[in-house]
Scaffold this motif. Structure first.
Motif, PDB file in Angstrom:
ATOM      1  N   UNK A   1     -65.736  -5.149  13.954  1.00 30.18           N
ATOM      2  CA  UNK A   1     -66.762  -5.183  12.915  1.00 30.18           C
ATOM      3  C   UNK A   1     -67.059  -3.761  12.432  1.00 30.18           C
ATOM      4  N   UNK A   2     -67.091  -3.598  11.121  1.00 32.20           N
ATOM      5  CA  UNK A   2     -67.359  -2.288  10.541  1.00 32.20           C
ATOM      6  C   UNK A   2     -66.099  -1.491  10.259  1.00 32.20           C
ATOM      7  N   UNK A   3     -64.980  -1.868  10.872  1.00 29.53           N
ATOM      8  CA  UNK A   3     -63.727  -1.159  10.617  1.00 29.53           C
ATOM      9  C   UNK A   3     -63.178  -1.594   9.271  1.00 29.53           C
ATOM     10  N   UNK A   4     -62.233  -0.829   8.765  1.00 27.23           N
ATOM     11  CA  UNK A   4     -61.622  -1.218   7.501  1.00 27.23           C
ATOM     12  C   UNK A   4     -60.152  -1.498   7.715  1.00 27.23           C
ATOM     13  N   UNK A   5     -59.634  -2.361   6.888  1.00 28.26           N
ATOM     14  CA  UNK A   5     -58.203  -2.668   6.906  1.00 28.26           C
ATOM     15  C   UNK A   5     -57.745  -2.660   5.464  1.00 28.26           C
ATOM     16  N   UNK A   6     -56.992  -1.636   5.087  1.00 29.32           N
ATOM     17  CA  UNK A   6     -56.532  -1.498   3.707  1.00 29.32           C
ATOM     18  C   UNK A   6     -57.698  -1.544   2.716  1.00 29.32           C
ATOM     19  N   UNK A   7     -58.784  -0.891   3.050  1.00 30.70           N
ATOM     20  CA  UNK A   7     -59.915  -0.835   2.140  1.00 30.70           C
ATOM     21  C   UNK A   7     -60.839  -2.036   2.208  1.00 30.70           C
ATOM     22  N   UNK A   8     -60.509  -3.033   3.000  1.00 28.18           N
ATOM     23  CA  UNK A   8     -61.367  -4.202   3.126  1.00 28.18           C
ATOM     24  C   UNK A   8     -62.216  -4.058   4.372  1.00 28.18           C
ATOM     25  N   UNK A   9     -63.466  -4.408   4.281  1.00 23.06           N
ATOM     26  CA  UNK A   9     -64.321  -4.364   5.456  1.00 23.06           C
ATOM     27  C   UNK A   9     -63.845  -5.343   6.508  1.00 23.06           C
ATOM     28  N   UNK A  10     -63.830  -4.926   7.759  1.00 22.32           N
ATOM     29  CA  UNK A  10     -63.397  -5.776   8.862  1.00 22.32           C
ATOM     30  C   UNK A  10     -64.133  -7.105   8.922  1.00 22.32           C
ATOM     31  N   UNK A  11     -65.457  -7.094   8.796  1.00 19.93           N
ATOM     32  CA  UNK A  11     -66.166  -8.378   8.871  1.00 19.93           C
ATOM     33  C   UNK A  11     -65.759  -9.345   7.755  1.00 19.93           C
ATOM     34  N   UNK A  12     -65.513  -8.814   6.566  1.00 25.90           N
ATOM     35  CA  UNK A  12     -65.114  -9.681   5.452  1.00 25.90           C
ATOM     36  C   UNK A  12     -63.738 -10.287   5.726  1.00 25.90           C
ATOM     37  N   UNK A  13     -62.804  -9.463   6.175  1.00 20.41           N
ATOM     38  CA  UNK A  13     -61.470  -9.954   6.510  1.00 20.41           C
ATOM     39  C   UNK A  13     -61.547 -10.963   7.646  1.00 20.41           C
ATOM     40  N   UNK A  14     -62.335 -10.652   8.672  1.00 20.45           N
ATOM     41  CA  UNK A  14     -62.483 -11.569   9.809  1.00 20.45           C
ATOM     42  C   UNK A  14     -63.067 -12.908   9.357  1.00 20.45           C
ATOM     43  N   UNK A  15     -64.071 -12.858   8.461  1.00 23.30           N
ATOM     44  CA  UNK A  15     -64.680 -14.094   7.973  1.00 23.30           C
ATOM     45  C   UNK A  15     -63.653 -14.932   7.222  1.00 23.30           C
ATOM     46  N   UNK A  16     -62.833 -14.276   6.401  1.00 22.11           N
ATOM     47  CA  UNK A  16     -61.811 -15.007   5.647  1.00 22.11           C
ATOM     48  C   UNK A  16     -60.762 -15.606   6.579  1.00 22.11           C
ATOM     49  N   UNK A  17     -60.346 -14.829   7.569  1.00 22.07           N
ATOM     50  CA  UNK A  17     -59.388 -15.354   8.545  1.00 22.07           C
ATOM     51  C   UNK A  17     -59.993 -16.515   9.326  1.00 22.07           C
ATOM     52  N   UNK A  18     -61.258 -16.387   9.702  1.00 25.88           N
ATOM     53  CA  UNK A  18     -61.928 -17.465  10.442  1.00 25.88           C
ATOM     54  C   UNK A  18     -62.048 -18.729   9.600  1.00 25.88           C
ATOM     55  N   UNK A  19     -62.002 -18.590   8.278  1.00 23.86           N
ATOM     56  CA  UNK A  19     -62.062 -19.741   7.391  1.00 23.86           C
ATOM     57  C   UNK A  19     -60.777 -20.563   7.382  1.00 23.86           C
ATOM     58  N   UNK A  20     -59.700 -19.976   7.889  1.00 24.00           N
ATOM     59  CA  UNK A  20     -58.439 -20.709   7.993  1.00 24.00           C
ATOM     60  C   UNK A  20     -58.443 -21.549   9.269  1.00 24.00           C
ATOM     61  N   UNK A  21     -57.732 -22.649   9.242  1.00 23.10           N
ATOM     62  CA  UNK A  21     -57.566 -23.438  10.458  1.00 23.10           C
ATOM     63  C   UNK A  21     -56.800 -22.594  11.459  1.00 23.10           C
ATOM     64  N   UNK A  22     -56.998 -22.856  12.751  1.00 22.88           N
ATOM     65  CA  UNK A  22     -56.447 -22.004  13.799  1.00 22.88           C
ATOM     66  C   UNK A  22     -54.943 -21.831  13.705  1.00 22.88           C
ATOM     67  N   UNK A  23     -54.202 -22.905  13.424  1.00 23.45           N
ATOM     68  CA  UNK A  23     -52.751 -22.767  13.360  1.00 23.45           C
ATOM     69  C   UNK A  23     -52.334 -21.913  12.168  1.00 23.45           C
ATOM     70  N   UNK A  24     -53.026 -22.056  11.054  1.00 28.02           N
ATOM     71  CA  UNK A  24     -52.721 -21.233   9.876  1.00 28.02           C
ATOM     72  C   UNK A  24     -53.057 -19.772  10.150  1.00 28.02           C
ATOM     73  N   UNK A  25     -54.227 -19.540  10.727  1.00 24.71           N
ATOM     74  CA  UNK A  25     -54.648 -18.174  11.049  1.00 24.71           C
ATOM     75  C   UNK A  25     -53.629 -17.530  11.992  1.00 24.71           C
ATOM     76  N   UNK A  26     -53.207 -18.277  12.992  1.00 24.39           N
ATOM     77  CA  UNK A  26     -52.229 -17.761  13.937  1.00 24.39           C
ATOM     78  C   UNK A  26     -50.920 -17.405  13.270  1.00 24.39           C
ATOM     79  N   UNK A  27     -50.448 -18.279  12.390  1.00 26.76           N
ATOM     80  CA  UNK A  27     -49.192 -17.994  11.690  1.00 26.76           C
ATOM     81  C   UNK A  27     -49.311 -16.732  10.850  1.00 26.76           C
TER      82      UNK A  27
END
Length: 189
Positions: A120-146
């Motif tokens: 949380x608070x880190x950046x990934x390619x200019x995107x805030x970590x929490x925002x990216x994490x929230x978007x990833x968490x919005x995917x179903x587990x198998x999709x997120x894993x892939x």
């Protein structure tokens, strides 16, 4: 048995398309898909546990339709009834064989990758970590894993196919649709 399907495609047209598909006519298969895919998706979606599972089951059903079109007999059933039966059975088979796999894989992926996501608070390619994490968490587990295994750890489509016990073509479709969902979640960046 002539008439129209619920999407307006005349039964006679579907019978003709099925005969062409039985002869391995790819253009006819494309047209058949365009005329009936929405109805077949509705059938598998009612049975499947998720939209991703429904998409996978529908893709498998279309492979079965292509491979077995020569067995279609218009004297026995209408084309839409025949295809709906295949789609329905494919979705049921998918639910039966996938329930344990998906839940076990989901737990395994989440445990394996949770600490490797940006903090949380880190950046990934200019995107805030929490925002990216929230978007990833919005995917179903198998999709997120892939997505994470493919794009963070460089797994090939073939490796993902073996890990998730799905055809390579399905893995490619899941990745493409997952990336579209992530892009939308991230505001189209």
């Amino acid at each position: 048995m002539l008439g129209s399907t619920s999407d307006g495609a005349p039964q006679g047209e579907l019978v003709t398309l099925m005969a062409a598909v039985a002869s391995r006519n790819e253009a006819a298969f494309k047209t058949l898909y365009e005329r009936t895919s929405a109805k077949l998706f509705a059938v598998v979606r009612r049975i499947s546990v998720s939209e991703a599972a429904a998409e996978e089951a529908l893709q498998e059903a279309w492979v079965r339709i292509w491979n077995n079109a020569d067995r279609f007999d218009p004297a026995v059933a209408s084309p839409i009834t025949w295809m709906t039966t295949i789609a329905r059975h494919t979705a049921i088979d998918s639910v039966r064989r996938g329930a344990e796999r998906v839940s076990a894989t989901a737990i395994e992926i989440d445990e394996e990758l949770a600490e490797k996501l940006p903090a949380p608070g880190a950046t990934a390619d200019g995107l805030g970590g929490p925002h990216l994490r929230r978007c990833l968490d919005g995917l179903e587990a198998d999709r997120r894993g892939m997505v994470l295994l493919a794009y963070c750890y460089g797994w090939s489509r073939e490796e993902l196919s073996r890990r998730f016990d799905r055809p390579v073509a399905t893995v490619k479709t899941v990745l493409r649709r997952s990336l579209i969902a992530l892009k939308e979640c991230l505001g189209g960046r």
